[in-house]
Scaffold this motif. Structure first.
Motif, PDB file in Angstrom:
ATOM      1  N   VAL A   1     -12.732 -10.983 -16.151  1.00 23.87           N
ATOM      2  CA  VAL A   1     -13.475 -10.733 -17.638  1.00 23.87           C
ATOM      3  C   VAL A   1     -14.121 -12.748 -17.115  1.00 23.87           C
ATOM      4  N   GLU A   2     -13.440 -13.189 -17.591  1.00 24.89           N
ATOM      5  CA  GLU A   2     -13.414 -14.575 -17.090  1.00 24.89           C
ATOM      6  C   GLU A   2     -14.862 -14.925 -16.363  1.00 24.89           C
ATOM      7  N   ASP A   3     -14.326 -14.627 -15.289  1.00 24.47           N
ATOM      8  CA  ASP A   3     -15.165 -15.333 -14.694  1.00 24.47           C
ATOM      9  C   ASP A   3     -17.119 -14.457 -13.873  1.00 24.47           C
ATOM     10  N   ARG A   4     -16.814 -13.332 -14.934  1.00 22.46           N
ATOM     11  CA  ARG A   4     -17.829 -12.332 -14.527  1.00 22.46           C
ATOM     12  C   ARG A   4     -18.655 -12.608 -15.734  1.00 22.46           C
ATOM     13  N   PHE A   5     -17.867 -12.197 -16.659  1.00 25.52           N
ATOM     14  CA  PHE A   5     -18.535 -12.325 -18.268  1.00 25.52           C
ATOM     15  C   PHE A   5     -18.377 -13.485 -19.090  1.00 25.52           C
ATOM     16  N   GLY A   6     -18.309 -14.430 -18.484  1.00 26.99           N
ATOM     17  CA  GLY A   6     -17.951 -15.830 -19.277  1.00 26.99           C
ATOM     18  C   GLY A   6     -16.984 -15.894 -20.128  1.00 26.99           C
ATOM     19  N   THR A   7     -17.090 -17.413 -20.751  1.00 24.22           N
ATOM     20  CA  THR A   7     -15.820 -17.467 -22.104  1.00 24.22           C
ATOM     21  C   THR A   7     -16.699 -18.261 -22.967  1.00 24.22           C
ATOM     22  N   ASN A   8     -17.542 -17.967 -23.137  1.00 30.00           N
ATOM     23  CA  ASN A   8     -18.072 -18.195 -24.331  1.00 30.00           C
ATOM     24  C   ASN A   8     -18.968 -16.866 -25.075  1.00 30.00           C
TER      25      ASN A   8
END
Length: 366
Positions: A241-248
């Motif tokens: 999720v963080e890798d493909r959709f980002g963190t912010n």
């Protein structure tokens, strides 16, 4: 490695409709009651009887003519060069900023290549196509509003807005075309044209927007769900999720198709003007997807191990009441401007969902 033999942790991430209840710690009945109270407040305090002596004409260049005081926000009746340059300059500045932001968000981590095309129609359960149509629709609407404010005649503003929307969206396709991670997509361009045509045709036929495109996103937290590979190595759904959709928040709002819903929101009063339906009340149909963590499948590599998230992807269809914000009666031009900007957002309200062959209700859906 035989991925099909992998074992998986059975806990699933928070769903789009459950996030509000968990995040706010509200009982479902209280959540639905809250939404209904908001609808009542808009109905009572925003009714024409309280705010204006005459209903607004939403087909006119200036819907608040004779209702609101004249000021610089009033659309000009003749072409105003200063306003035109201001509108064009503002649009160009936003275009430049958005292009830079999109490049850094989507493309900076990928190499560049020669212009190429590819067929991405099967990807992401077509959520990306719905997003393209929505974005092109809103670009058309905002460009049209700025051009009409500058005094441009309706037909010219209408078709100029169509061109602006597809120029902006076409920029994204060109970036895709030169990126190693993607390619120029004809189906994306088709979605862009479809969204801008939804605006253009309505303005040509009705001189108003009776059907809007909107978006909602529950901004769910990054999931913490262990997933195991075929040889027993442990990964986590949160990694992909963080890798493909980002963190912010900005990245997640744009990229996380599980949290996102695209809506088509129709205004019954516009179709049945003699009815007693409130002028601001809409009925919306939404499209979403769940368990979508990759373009074609939910597989990824983490720490040299290959993982696959087992739960099946599925599509969702929603039916829900909505609010046409810019049709909430007001005597203030700046209020209507603000409400018009908010028209891209679906109002949180109860919803009926059809997915996996079943119907279920939600007291409130973001």
């Amino acid at each position: 490695m035989n991925v099909q033999k992998a074992t998986f942790y059975q806990t699933t991430p928070t769903s789009r409709t459950g996030f509000f209840l968990q995040k706010k710690s509200l009982h479902p009945a209280k959540s639905g009651f809250f939404a209904l109270i908001l609808l009542f407040c808009v109905s009572f305090f925003g009714s024409p009887a309280h705010l204006s002596a005459q209903p607004a004409d939403f087909t006119a260049r200036d819907p608040l003519a004779g209702i609101a005081k004249d000021n610089w926000l009033k659309p000009d009746s003749t072409f105003n060069k200063k306003r035109f340059y201001l509108s064009a300059g503002t649009g160009a500045a936003l275009y430049g900023a958005a292009s830079v932001g999109l490049y850094k968000t989507w493309y900076a981590d990928f190499g560049r290549t020669g212009l190429r095309s590819f067929n991405d129609w099967p990807e992401w359960s077509q959520m990306d196509k719905a997003g393209h149509a929505f974005t092109a629709y809103m670009f058309s609407r905002y460009a049209f509003a700025g051009l009409r404010w500058s005094g441009m005649k309706r037909p010219a503003a209408r078709y100029a807005a169509f061109g602006v929307a597809n120029l902006l969206q076409g920029t994204i396709e060109i970036m895709d075309g030169f990126s190693e991670g993607w390619g120029f997509s004809w189906s994306d361009m088709g979605a862009n044209v479809s969204g801008s045509l939804l605006f253009t045709i309505q303005d040509a036929v009705w001189h108003e927007q009776r059907i809007l495109m909107k978006v909602s996103n529950d901004l769910r937290p990054i999931p913490d769900v262990p997933v195991f590979s075929a040889n027993g190595a442990e990964g986590n759904l949160g990694y992909v999720v963080e890798d493909r959709f980002g963190t912010n928040v900005f990245e997640r709002y744009l990229k996380d198709y599980n949290a996102q819903t695209i809506w088509v929101s129709a205004n019954p009063k516009a179709f049945f003007p003699e009815s007693k339906i409130p002028v601001w009340l809409n009925v919306a149909v939404g499209y979403g997807a769940e368990n979508v963590y990759g373009a074609y499948g939910n597989t990824w590599q983490e720490n040299g191990q290959r993982f696959r998230y087992a739960p099946e992807r599925y599509r969702q269809w929603f039916l829900s009441p909505d609010i046409y914000f810019s049709r909430i009666p007001t005597k203030k031009r700046w209020v209507r401007l603000t409400l018009g900007i908010l028209d891209f957002v679906k109002f949180p309200s109860p919803a009926l969902e059809y997915s996996q062959g079943k119907l279920k209700g939600h007291w409130i859906m973001w």
